[in-house]
Write a protein that holds these residues in place. Sequence first.
Motif, short mmCIF file in Angstrom:
data_model
loop_
_atom_site.label_atom_id
_atom_site.label_comp_id
_atom_site.label_asym_id
_atom_site.label_seq_id
_atom_site.Cartn_x
_atom_site.Cartn_y
_atom_site.Cartn_z
N LEU A 1 2.31 -6.45 -7.81
CA LEU A 1 0.97 -7.02 -7.73
C LEU A 1 0.40 -6.87 -6.33
O LEU A 1 -0.79 -6.54 -6.15
CB LEU A 1 1.01 -8.49 -8.14
N THR A 2 1.24 -7.07 -5.33
CA THR A 2 0.79 -6.90 -3.94
C THR A 2 0.32 -5.47 -3.70
O THR A 2 -0.74 -5.23 -3.11
CB THR A 2 1.93 -7.25 -2.97
N GLN A 3 1.11 -4.51 -4.16
CA GLN A 3 0.74 -3.10 -3.97
C GLN A 3 -0.55 -2.75 -4.71
O GLN A 3 -1.41 -2.03 -4.18
CB GLN A 3 1.88 -2.20 -4.46
N VAL A 4 -0.69 -3.28 -5.92
CA VAL A 4 -1.91 -3.04 -6.70
C VAL A 4 -3.13 -3.62 -5.98
O VAL A 4 -4.19 -2.97 -5.87
CB VAL A 4 -1.77 -3.65 -8.10
N LEU A 5 -3.01 -4.84 -5.47
CA LEU A 5 -4.14 -5.47 -4.79
C LEU A 5 -4.47 -4.78 -3.48
O LEU A 5 -5.64 -4.68 -3.09
CB LEU A 5 -3.83 -6.95 -4.55
#
Length: 647
Positions: free
Chosen positions: A411-415
């Motif tokens: 999720l961090t990478q996506v955001l």
Amino acid sequence: MANSVNDKSIESLISASKSLRLSLQKSQGLGSALEKAGNRFEEINQRLPSLEAAVRPIRADKEALAAVGGHINRAVGPAAAVLKVFDAVHGLEKSLLSDPRSDLQEYLEDNAVADDRYLSNLKKSLKGLRELQDGEGKANLDGGLLEAALEKLENEFRRLLMEHSVPLPMSSSSSLGEQACIAPSPLPVLVIQKLQAIIGRSIANNRLEKCISIYVEVRSSNVRASLQALNLDYLEISIAEFNDVQSIEGYIAQWGKHLEFAVKHLFEAEYKLCNDVFERIGLDVWMGCFAKIAAQAGILAFLQFGKTVTESKKDPIKLLKLLDIFASLNKLRLDFNRLFGGAACIEIQNLTRDLIKSVIDGAAEIFWELLLQVQLQRQNPPPPDGSVPKLVSFITDYCNKLLGDDYKPLLTQVLIIDRSWKHEKFQEKLLINEVLEIIKAIEINLETWIKAYEDASLSNLFAMNNHWHLYRHLKGTKLGVLLGDAWLKEHEQYKDYYAAVFLRDSWGKLPGHLSREGLILFSGGRATARDLVKKRLKTFNEAFDDMYKKQSNWIVSDKDLREKTCHLIVQAVVPVYRSYMQNYGPLVEQDASSSKYAKYSVQTLEKMLLSLFQPKPVRYGSFKGRQTSGKFNNGVTDLRRTTSAVV
């Protein structure tokens, strides 16, 4: 002496006789030949008028015929050369049409006459011969021998590929992720050499595309056969065939394993083999060949399935599934760049980029909308049974998953990527703060719902249930650590408070109906005491029945809390009831209507109280799309569709 003369005369006569006989035979033969010639001359004589009439339009003067004599002489030489080539082709007919299967290398060497120079001359000559064929192609001239020979080589090319193209044996689909990376055995060196030799002849005759077409057909078919055992029918599912992402959750999990298997085990092997077979021709050729194999073998179907998931309706579960898809693609990123990075794979590249963008856009959009969706649920009524709302249990578990080791990095990478596309910076605290805001919104929702109940006891039960849920289910979790021990302790204390108030204001009032006032030593007489006992037991029974009937539909979801609450109720009611019945029960037990007042035994009363607050069985929907798709559990889907289900 006379005898000697006679002998010589006889020999002379015999010799003369033989000579005359031979002369006669020759005369007869000549006469016969003349007779036949005469007949032929007669036929020619009869045909001459018609021939004369036929050539009359093109008849030239003597001077004109003399002028073209030189041209005719110059044409004789080339015509003779063509006839020599024609004879050479006839001489090659047997070897050109022989079966090359026995020994292809020897075959090619034996027919080395077809080198570039000779082939060039031969083709020039054959071109003229082919032009002599009529438009309807009635019969090939001997130039067709080369065509036939090349077709035999192409058939041998196909045979070699098919005999050495075997689908990859594999274990069950469920254990694909546990397999070590393996690839089909490469073609034997000798086979590759034979294939390359045939390709060389095809290039010399401008027929390379035919070999490429055969290669793509055979090898892509082999890859499809390898994938067939995985039962990939689900890749063809359309959006119209499922209700929500949760309906096909199992397929999405399989998709990641199947895609990794296809890329690392199958397409990797085809990539290397294309390079081995076509390396002498150039990068563009073998990369183009590989691109066709990958497309025809099914890589596009894998990417399209992922795109279908991104186009489904939004819900929180979809965010997790999009992160799963992102994880699979990110894991294979280097493989995709290496295998499909060439210009020939532009279609695969475009579909992959489109899929990644849709995954990131969709995941980021759902995440940033979660807080709003939780706030919108506040206007809905709380569950009528006082249980933990599905929203509360779902969001707490959901946020824990988002902060867990599996999903937080994704999720961090996506955001980060989503913000970078918008030229904005992203800090990890933004994710943490957003999750904490969601939990605060849940707390506000609970406070609102606690006040929404008209029944105070139900309100207290609801508060007890939910404060315990927040404490019990978040303690020791990633989210619980972020919220802190003080926050968790506060909710534990609230649980204890509301549990005590619930017990005091509901079941705690029942023992008051079993007063001993006026019954001590039967001061008013036995009859009076019996009437008091009947009256008080009747009041107790009515209050018990009303409370039990009402609360038998209430729910305490947590087993430990339910058992503890029931035991507290038993301790508050049963000992008082037991003592009362032991002391005053005999006064009514002998009465004809005793069952009306001594309605419950102590054991029955205790059993009934211990059976309170049981959760109801949960019913799930099923996925009823394609018949081959099977059934799937259907739980929480869209926060906007859980409204009546804040329940």
